[in-house]
Each structure stands twice: as C-alpha cells, then as structure tokens.
Write a protein that holds these residues in place. Structure first.
Motif, short mmCIF file in Angstrom:
data_model
loop_
_atom_site.label_atom_id
_atom_site.label_comp_id
_atom_site.label_asym_id
_atom_site.label_seq_id
_atom_site.Cartn_x
_atom_site.Cartn_y
_atom_site.Cartn_z
N ILE A 6 -0.56 4.73 8.70
CA ILE A 6 -0.45 3.29 8.48
C ILE A 6 -1.80 2.78 8.00
N PRO A 7 -1.83 2.04 6.90
CA PRO A 7 -3.11 1.52 6.41
C PRO A 7 -3.84 0.73 7.50
N LYS A 8 -5.15 0.92 7.58
CA LYS A 8 -5.98 0.32 8.62
C LYS A 8 -5.80 -1.20 8.69
N ALA A 9 -5.76 -1.86 7.56
CA ALA A 9 -5.62 -3.33 7.56
C ALA A 9 -4.32 -3.76 8.23
N ASN B 77 0.86 -1.17 0.00
CA ASN B 77 0.00 0.00 0.00
C ASN B 77 0.90 1.22 0.00
N GLN B 78 0.45 2.29 -0.60
CA GLN B 78 1.23 3.52 -0.63
C GLN B 78 0.50 4.58 0.17
N THR B 79 1.25 5.33 0.96
CA THR B 79 0.70 6.46 1.69
C THR B 79 1.65 7.64 1.51
N ARG B 80 1.15 8.82 1.74
CA ARG B 80 1.96 10.02 1.59
C ARG B 80 2.47 10.47 2.95
N VAL B 81 3.71 10.93 2.98
CA VAL B 81 4.32 11.44 4.20
C VAL B 81 4.17 12.96 4.20
N SER B 82 3.83 13.52 5.36
CA SER B 82 3.70 14.98 5.46
C SER B 82 4.50 15.46 6.66
N GLN B 83 4.89 16.73 6.60
CA GLN B 83 5.64 17.33 7.69
C GLN B 83 4.75 18.30 8.44
#
Length: 55
Positions: free
Chosen positions: A21-24, A5-11
């Motif tokens: 973190i993906p819920k699953a 799964n891909q998620t975006r990192v933010s500052q």
C-alpha cells in the motif's frame, strides 16, 4: 496525497499474494497495526476497509 498509484502484486512461497500500500495512503488512514477487511467489488476491483476495534 496521490489520487491514484500503481503497485505490483507478488505471490509468496506460501501461495499468499502480497500487495504494498502506498505510504501516503497508509499514513492518511493510520493503517499501522490496524485490521483491514478486503472485499471483491467486481471482476477487476477490490475494496479495503479499516475494521474498527471493539476496545
């Protein structure tokens, strides 16, 4: 459970980086309220491990 799964990192305003973190994944590791340890595995890879409580 998804294998990837891909998620975006933010500052944030305080300079800390945030990642979702993906819920699953979180559900399968029972992460709610747990402590995790992050390690830099390589120049492009982080690892996360649940820290077992001594309680």
């Amino acid at each position: 459970m998804p294998k990837t799964n891909q998620t975006r990192v933010s500052q944030g305003k305080n300079g800390q980086y945030k990642v979702t973190i993906p819920k699953a994944f979180a559900d399968s590791l029972d992460l709610d309220g747990r402590t995790v340890e992050w390690n830099l595995a390589s120049a492009s890879k982080l690892t996360m491990e649940v820290v077992e409580d001594d309680e």
